[in-house]
Design an enzyme around this catalytic site. Structure first.
Site: not given
Ligand code: CA
Ligand code: UD1
Length: 454
Positions: A15, A224, A330
């Protein structure tokens, strides 16, 4: 008691819709998995076993120094199967703690509490959620004793109404777990070997099961997809900001502050909106950071003021300096103190002694600047000849006129003055005025060209 920690990270993370394994996605400047490893290390285990699957080679490559034993789960057959792959690695240990590579906000303190509560038996970290959808449910009897865990997909209507959920995080006796793993089957809705089945087996064996309800359910949230990742980032930042404020740092707006590393701050520091802290940053007492600054791996001493829109990277800033707005400091810059670095000034690998000022539109690189030097607007150190870098040295009390180019290697003496607009490629002596400048002239009676008449 010899503690082993098993981190499950064999999930595919589909996902996320990413080429990168889920647990390598960044949360607050570190991979998700690094958060879990760092928390695990706080518990000083004998060993951390990391169970990887999909994209596993990438995990090992990305975290080559992680003090873990890498264990492959070739086939993803369920959480019990994943843990079973790690049992050889943890042989000889007493107690095991199971964590998840995609549950990054869990705190060591919470885990210590779980270990304390579970002593001898099985400990489960649970949470009461308003919306328990998707999670395994904790089934307790009339005496409130945990009986078993039922997965969402296997639950009946009555079980689905239970709001106490399984975080998945558990503490187990290694030898007991070894026995239970032999007895777990995959006859369930998902055809998986569920680690959660150990709870019913423990109850059947008379092993005490302790369900420890977590105070802050944020800690057990998993990632997820990228929406959840961004949500966890905000929760992490909220917690970080709150911690800093409680430690005495003022944040103008805690919702507009990002910590991607560690910040150690003295008393009464003030941080304006949209400041990003990366790596290890140390601020002395009373340091003020203006809006929209990025501070990375730097130390800023007491009383220094950083005005808006500055980038400070791998630099040491002394006390009572004033930097910015719009300055870029820097790597290798060292300001001794009481320095002014103004707008559109870039410094790199430059050591600047006390009280010197570089106020406008300059590049100062590979340079050593003495005390109380005034570097005029537009001064450029020409440190690079196209092949090599060279150093510029400027003595105490020197005055560099505006728009000068100092062609390195070159030395400007103490107390020297450089006339504006000079190109200095030979050393300039102490105390004298040096300049390279064509004489000004005026052409009397000169006329501008006129447009030709057609
Ligand atoms: Ca899970
Ligand atoms: C699991 C728990 C559930 C709990 C939930 C909390 C089981 C059976 N269920 O469900 O009770 O409420 O977590 O989020 O344990 N993993 C592997 N190898 C596998 C399977 C999973 O390493 O073969 C890892 C995953 O990468 C993930 C974790 O284990 O980090 C949990 O797996 P997941 O499939 O998300 O379990 P859930 O169904 O969410």
């Amino acid at each position: 008691m010899k503690l082993g920690i098993i981190i499950l990270a064999a999930g595919q993370g589909t996902r996320m819709r990413s080429a990168l394994p889920k647990v390598l996605h960044d949360l607050a400047g570190r991979p998700l998995l690094q958060h879990v490893i760092d928390t695990a290390l706080e518990l000083q285990p004998e060993l951390i076993a990391l169970v990887y699957g999909h994209g596993g080679e990438l995990l090992c490559q990305s975290l080559p120094d992680a003090p873990v034993v890498w264990v492959e789960q070739a086939e993803r057959l369920g959480t019990a199967h994943a843990v079973a792959q790690a049992m050889e690695a943890v042989a000889g240990l007493d107690r095991l703690l199971v964590l998840y590579g995609d549950v990054p906000l869990i705190r060591a303190e919470t885990l210590r509490h779980l270990l304390d509560c579970a002593e001898g038996g099985l400990g489960l970290l649970t949470a009461e959620l308003a919306d328990p959808g998707g999670y395994g449910r904790i089934v307790r009897n009339d005496l409130r004793h945990v009986q078993r865990i039922v997965e969402h997909k296997d639950a009946d209507a009555e079980e689905l109404a239970i709001r106490e959920v399984n975080s998945g995080i558990m503490s187990l006796d290694r030898a007991q777990l070894q026995g239970w793993l032999q007895r777990i089957g995959n006859d369930n809705a998902q055809g998986e070997y569920y680690l959660t089945d150990v709870v019913g087996l423990a109850v059947a064996d008379g092993v005490p099961v302790e369900g420890v309800v977590i105070a802050d359910p944020n800690e057990i949230l998993g990632v997820n997809d990228r929406v959840q990742l961004a949500d966890l980032e905000r929760r992490y930042q909220h917690r970080a900001a709150e911690g800093l404020m409680r430690a005495g740092v003022s944040l103008r707006d805690p919702a507009r502050f990002d910590l991607r590393g560690r910040l150690q701050a003295g008393q009464d520091c003030l941080i304006d909106i949209n400041v990003i802290i990366e790596g290890e940053v140390v601020l002395g007492d009373g340091v003020q950071i203006g809006a929209h600054c990025l501070l990375k791996d730097c130390q800023i001493a007491a009383g220094t003021q950083v005005l808006p829109h500055c980038v400070i990277d791998q630099a040491l800033i002394g006390p009572d300096c004033r930097i910015g707005p719009f300055a870029r400091i820097r790597p290798g810059t060292e300001l001794a103190g009481h320095n002014h670095i103004g707008n559109f000034v870039e410094t790199k690998n430059a050591q600047v002694a006390e009280g010197s000022k570089i106020n406008h539109l300059s590049y100062i690189g590979d340079s050593q600047i003495g005390r109380k030097v005034n570097v005029g607007a537009g001064t450029i150190t020409c440190n690079y000849d196209g092949a090599n870098k060279h150093r510029t040295r400027i003595g105490d009390g020197a005055f560099i006129g505006s728009n000068s180019a100092l062609v390195a290697p070159v030395e400007i003496g103490a107390g020297a003055t450089i006339g504006a607009g000079s190109v200095i490629n030979k050393n300039a002596p102490d105390g004298e005025l040096t300049l390279t400048r064509a004489k000004q002239m005026t052409l009397k009676g000169w006329k501008r060209p006129q447009k030709e008449q057609k």
